[in-house]
Design a protein around this motif. Structure first.
Motif, PDB file in Angstrom:
ATOM      1  N   ILE A 120      10.176 -18.665  -9.923  1.00  0.00           N
ATOM      2  CA  ILE A 120       8.901 -18.145  -9.451  1.00  0.00           C
ATOM      3  C   ILE A 120       8.015 -17.983 -10.678  1.00  0.00           C
ATOM      4  CG2 ILE A 120       7.718 -16.231  -8.303  1.00  0.00           C
ATOM      5  CD1 ILE A 120       9.486 -17.900  -6.416  1.00  0.00           C
ATOM      6  N   ALA A 121       6.894 -18.690 -10.707  1.00  0.00           N
ATOM      7  CA  ALA A 121       6.007 -18.693 -11.874  1.00  0.00           C
ATOM      8  C   ALA A 121       5.250 -17.380 -12.024  1.00  0.00           C
ATOM      9  CB  ALA A 121       5.025 -19.858 -11.775  1.00  0.00           C
ATOM     10  N   ALA A 122       4.934 -16.729 -10.903  1.00  0.00           N
ATOM     11  CA  ALA A 122       4.183 -15.470 -10.963  1.00  0.00           C
ATOM     12  C   ALA A 122       4.451 -14.671  -9.703  1.00  0.00           C
ATOM     13  CB  ALA A 122       2.690 -15.747 -11.087  1.00  0.00           C
ATOM     14  N   LEU A 123       4.441 -13.360  -9.846  1.00  0.00           N
ATOM     15  CA  LEU A 123       4.529 -12.450  -8.709  1.00  0.00           C
ATOM     16  C   LEU A 123       3.459 -11.390  -8.935  1.00  0.00           C
ATOM     17  CD1 LEU A 123       7.621 -11.020  -6.953  1.00  0.00           C
ATOM     18  CD2 LEU A 123       5.636  -9.601  -7.415  1.00  0.00           C
ATOM     19  N   GLU A 124       2.490 -11.332  -8.032  1.00  0.00           N
ATOM     20  CA  GLU A 124       1.381 -10.395  -8.164  1.00  0.00           C
ATOM     21  C   GLU A 124       1.414  -9.399  -6.993  1.00  0.00           C
ATOM     22  OE1 GLU A 124      -0.636 -10.137 -10.738  1.00  0.00           O
ATOM     23  OE2 GLU A 124       0.260 -11.881 -11.714  1.00  0.00           O
ATOM     24  N   VAL A 125       1.088  -8.144  -7.295  1.00  0.00           N
ATOM     25  CA  VAL A 125       1.171  -7.065  -6.323  1.00  0.00           C
ATOM     26  C   VAL A 125      -0.174  -6.333  -6.244  1.00  0.00           C
ATOM     27  CG1 VAL A 125       2.370  -4.934  -5.665  1.00  0.00           C
ATOM     28  CG2 VAL A 125       3.593  -6.718  -6.912  1.00  0.00           C
ATOM     29  N   CYS A 126      -0.604  -6.050  -5.027  1.00  0.00           N
ATOM     30  CA  CYS A 126      -1.748  -5.161  -4.812  1.00  0.00           C
ATOM     31  C   CYS A 126      -1.194  -3.884  -4.181  1.00  0.00           C
ATOM     32  CB  CYS A 126      -2.775  -5.802  -3.888  1.00  0.00           C
ATOM     33  SG  CYS A 126      -4.134  -4.665  -3.506  1.00  0.00           S
ATOM     34  N   MET A 127      -1.348  -2.767  -4.872  1.00  0.00           N
ATOM     35  CA  MET A 127      -0.833  -1.495  -4.361  1.00  0.00           C
ATOM     36  C   MET A 127      -1.961  -0.590  -3.865  1.00  0.00           C
ATOM     37  SD  MET A 127       2.362  -0.539  -6.743  1.00  0.00           S
ATOM     38  CE  MET A 127       3.320  -1.791  -7.567  1.00  0.00           C
ATOM     39  N   HIS A 128      -3.079  -1.172  -3.529  1.00  0.00           N
ATOM     40  CA  HIS A 128      -4.245  -0.411  -3.078  1.00  0.00           C
ATOM     41  C   HIS A 128      -4.189  -0.149  -1.579  1.00  0.00           C
ATOM     42  CE1 HIS A 128      -8.426   0.827  -2.628  1.00  0.00           C
ATOM     43  NE2 HIS A 128      -8.506  -0.013  -1.612  1.00  0.00           N
ATOM     44  N   HIS A 129      -4.783   0.936  -1.151  1.00  0.00           N
ATOM     45  CA  HIS A 129      -5.010   1.209   0.257  1.00  0.00           C
ATOM     46  C   HIS A 129      -6.298   2.014   0.366  1.00  0.00           C
ATOM     47  CE1 HIS A 129      -4.547   2.935   4.292  1.00  0.00           C
ATOM     48  NE2 HIS A 129      -3.925   1.808   4.532  1.00  0.00           N
ATOM     49  N   PRO A 130      -7.156   1.692   1.343  1.00  0.00           N
ATOM     50  CA  PRO A 130      -8.439   2.399   1.458  1.00  0.00           C
ATOM     51  C   PRO A 130      -8.322   3.920   1.527  1.00  0.00           C
ATOM     52  CG  PRO A 130      -8.403   0.535   2.939  1.00  0.00           C
ATOM     53  CD  PRO A 130      -7.018   0.661   2.355  1.00  0.00           C
ATOM     54  N   SER A 131      -7.238   4.436   2.095  1.00  0.00           N
ATOM     55  CA  SER A 131      -7.100   5.894   2.203  1.00  0.00           C
ATOM     56  C   SER A 131      -6.223   6.484   1.109  1.00  0.00           C
ATOM     57  CB  SER A 131      -6.524   6.263   3.588  1.00  0.00           C
ATOM     58  OG  SER A 131      -5.202   5.770   3.713  1.00  0.00           O
ATOM     59  N   GLY A 132      -5.888   5.685   0.101  1.00  0.00           N
ATOM     60  CA  GLY A 132      -5.046   6.176  -0.981  1.00  0.00           C
ATOM     61  C   GLY A 132      -5.475   5.594  -2.302  1.00  0.00           C
ATOM     62  N   GLY A 133      -4.751   5.945  -3.357  1.00  0.00           N
ATOM     63  CA  GLY A 133      -5.105   5.551  -4.711  1.00  0.00           C
ATOM     64  C   GLY A 133      -5.088   4.095  -5.005  1.00  0.00           C
ATOM     65  N   PRO A 176       0.795  -1.223   0.000  1.00  0.00           N
ATOM     66  CA  PRO A 176       0.000   0.000   0.000  1.00  0.00           C
ATOM     67  C   PRO A 176       0.833   1.282   0.000  1.00  0.00           C
ATOM     68  CG  PRO A 176       0.056  -0.922   2.202  1.00  0.00           C
ATOM     69  CD  PRO A 176       0.748  -1.910   1.302  1.00  0.00           C
ATOM     70  N   GLY A 177       2.150   1.185   0.138  1.00  0.00           N
ATOM     71  CA  GLY A 177       3.008   2.372   0.210  1.00  0.00           C
ATOM     72  C   GLY A 177       2.816   3.363  -0.920  1.00  0.00           C
ATOM     73  N   PRO A 178       2.760   2.918  -2.185  1.00  0.00           N
ATOM     74  CA  PRO A 178       2.543   3.887  -3.269  1.00  0.00           C
ATOM     75  C   PRO A 178       1.204   4.612  -3.147  1.00  0.00           C
ATOM     76  CG  PRO A 178       3.516   1.895  -4.149  1.00  0.00           C
ATOM     77  CD  PRO A 178       3.144   1.600  -2.710  1.00  0.00           C
ATOM     78  N   ALA A 179       0.154   3.903  -2.750  1.00  0.00           N
ATOM     79  CA  ALA A 179      -1.161   4.533  -2.605  1.00  0.00           C
ATOM     80  C   ALA A 179      -1.152   5.570  -1.487  1.00  0.00           C
ATOM     81  CB  ALA A 179      -2.227   3.474  -2.328  1.00  0.00           C
ATOM     82  N   LYS A 180      -0.322   5.344  -0.479  1.00  0.00           N
ATOM     83  CA  LYS A 180      -0.238   6.276   0.653  1.00  0.00           C
ATOM     84  C   LYS A 180       0.831   7.338   0.444  1.00  0.00           C
ATOM     85  CE  LYS A 180       0.109   3.026   3.895  1.00  0.00           C
ATOM     86  NZ  LYS A 180       0.089   2.375   5.227  1.00  0.00           N
ATOM     87  N   GLY A 181       1.511   7.317  -0.717  1.00  0.00           N
ATOM     88  CA  GLY A 181       2.523   8.317  -1.015  1.00  0.00           C
ATOM     89  C   GLY A 181       3.833   8.122  -0.281  1.00  0.00           C
ATOM     90  N   GLN A 182       4.099   6.924   0.205  1.00  0.00           N
ATOM     91  CA  GLN A 182       5.328   6.661   0.967  1.00  0.00           C
ATOM     92  C   GLN A 182       6.520   6.359   0.062  1.00  0.00           C
ATOM     93  OE1 GLN A 182       3.729   3.500   3.369  1.00  0.00           O
ATOM     94  NE2 GLN A 182       3.342   4.897   5.069  1.00  0.00           N
ATOM     95  N   TYR A 183       6.272   5.726  -1.056  1.00  0.00           N
ATOM     96  CA  TYR A 183       7.303   5.437  -2.053  1.00  0.00           C
ATOM     97  C   TYR A 183       6.598   5.133  -3.369  1.00  0.00           C
ATOM     98  CZ  TYR A 183       6.285   0.916   0.104  1.00  0.00           C
ATOM     99  OH  TYR A 183       5.638  -0.159   0.652  1.00  0.00           O
TER     100      TYR A 183
END
Length: 109
Positions: free
Chosen positions: A96-109, A66-73
């Motif tokens: 590693i067959a797959a690497l999936e990322v969730c960059m969501h945060h309820p208080s950010g983008g 969630p760091g990108p959504a919160k503006g931390q990095y």
């Protein structure tokens, strides 16, 4: 050998499971890795992943960042860190067959 699509898989969390969290000794802040230099495998991870792969499991990684959504990095920082993780695992002979990322945060983008 059975195709990957027909084999059992293990989905592993990144921070606190595969790699250690980042601790700032001066401030006491604990955060997730957000730079390639932060990729430090926890004890037994490489050996454990080799055992899982040797037993025929397909390995995948999922991570909540969630760091990108919160503006931390930046999103790019997460991508560089994930790329470093995959590169280090590949050097250890671990695919590693797959690497999936969730960059969501309820208080950010």
């Amino acid at each position: 050998m059975t195709p990957a699509s027909e084999r059992a898989a293990v989905i592993l969390d990144r921070d606190g499971t595969l790699i250690d969290v980042v601790r700032d000794e001066e401030t006491g802040v604990v955060s997730v890795a957000f730079h390639p230099d932060h990729v430090v495998f926890l004890p037994g991870v490489i050996e454990g992943l080799r055992l899982l792969a040797g037993a025929g499991f397909v390995l995948a990684v999922a991570t909540n960042q969630p760091g990108p959504a919160k503006g931390q990095y930046s999103r790019a920082a997460v991508e560089r860190t994930n790329d470093a993780l995959l590169e280090r695992l590949q050097r250890e002979g671990i695919a590693i067959a797959a690497l999936e990322v969730c960059m969501h945060h309820p208080s950010g983008g």
